[in-house]
Scaffold this active site. Structure first.
Site, short mmCIF file in Angstrom:
data_model
loop_
_atom_site.label_atom_id
_atom_site.label_comp_id
_atom_site.label_asym_id
_atom_site.label_seq_id
_atom_site.Cartn_x
_atom_site.Cartn_y
_atom_site.Cartn_z
N ASP A 177 0.87 -1.17 0.00
CA ASP A 177 0.00 0.00 0.00
C ASP A 177 0.91 1.23 0.00
O ASP A 177 1.85 1.29 0.79
CB ASP A 177 -0.87 0.03 1.26
CG ASP A 177 -1.83 -1.16 1.35
OD1 ASP A 177 -1.54 -2.21 0.75
OD2 ASP A 177 -2.85 -1.04 2.05
N LYS A 192 -7.78 2.56 -2.66
CA LYS A 192 -8.01 2.53 -1.21
C LYS A 192 -8.48 3.91 -0.77
O LYS A 192 -7.86 4.92 -1.10
CB LYS A 192 -6.70 2.13 -0.51
CG LYS A 192 -6.81 1.85 0.97
CD LYS A 192 -5.47 1.34 1.48
CE LYS A 192 -5.46 1.19 2.99
NZ LYS A 192 -4.13 0.81 3.50
N LYS A 238 -9.98 -1.54 -1.62
CA LYS A 238 -9.67 -1.84 -0.22
C LYS A 238 -10.16 -0.67 0.63
O LYS A 238 -9.95 0.49 0.27
CB LYS A 238 -8.17 -2.04 0.00
CG LYS A 238 -7.81 -2.32 1.47
CD LYS A 238 -6.31 -2.54 1.67
CE LYS A 238 -5.98 -2.73 3.14
NZ LYS A 238 -4.52 -2.93 3.38
#
Length: 228
Positions: free
Chosen positions: A95, A157, A187
């Site tokens: 990430d 995300k 996500k």
């Protein structure tokens, strides 16, 4: 709305502790919890990747890490270099923080090029861009997602889950799912603390959940490890 078992929710959770003062013993416990409860992955800082690989040896739990975190203001070159290093260390998924300042400044080419450079350095590993929706207007949220998809990320995300990045909401997850249009996955992270909230976010379109409350979500008790 789809119903989820505890085991199905657990399999969507990336159990997280990215606190600056986390200890090796706490990382070991984090990994043990992942194996015990059947979480998808462990999320930790890059310096703990090697330890996590050792603790999780023989399990299916993925080792995930965050880079350019939490500010995102490092240069694209340094982020790409860090990406190459964490992949070499054994990270399965990464990430990363893009430069939100570029986006807010209307520097869309610079934003997209940076994301693309970081993704390229991952050499095919799963990447997730943290878009810090708490700092963005509705128009900027859409633009950030569109640029990130063009740059080749695997996941969009909504937030890093820290500071001004914002909390996961059904509305934001639905927006990301709609903009992604099957070209990227979603996500969600930030403030996911209980089973019902986790199910609502999954039903909104998230494929993964980032949370420091994984044990609490699936067992009804346990410590929330951070604000994430």
């Amino acid at each position: 709305m789809a119903e989820f078992t505890v085991e199905e929710v657990a399999a969507k959770i990336q159990h997280t502790n990215v606190n600056p003062d986390v200890t090796r013993d706490e990382i070991k416990k984090l990994c043990e919890d992942c194996m015990e409860y059947g979480f998808d992955g462990v999320m930790l800082q890059p310096c703990w990747i090697k330890d996590a690989k050792k603790y999780l040896a023989g399990s299916k739990v993925k080792v995930c890490t965050a880079l350019g975190y939490p500010m995102g203001g490092s240069t694209a070159r340094s982020k790409a270099s860090e990406m190459a290093e964490v992949i070499e260390l054994g990270a399965d998924e990464v990430d990363f923080m893009p430069n939100i300042g570029f986006l807010k400044s209307g520097m869309y080419d610079e934003f997209e090029k940076e994301v693309a450079q970081i993704v390229k350095a991952a050499k095919g590993k799963i990447t997730k861009v943290m878009l810090e929706f708490g700092m963005l207007t509705q128009e900027e949220k859409v633009k950030a997602a569109e640029l990130s998809i063009r740059a080749g990320v695997t996941y969009l995300k909504n937030s890093s889950g820290w500071g001004k990045g914002g909390k996961a909401t059904v509305e934001d997850v639905q927006l990301l799912k709609e903009v992604a249009n099957n070209e990227a996955l979603v996500k969600a992270s930030g403030g996911i603390r209980d089973f019902d909230s986790a199910v609502a976010i999954l039903n909104a379109g998230a494929s993964l959940l980032g949370t420091s409350a994984g044990v609490k979500i699936v067992s009804g008790s346990g410590e929330v490890l951070s604000d994430y």
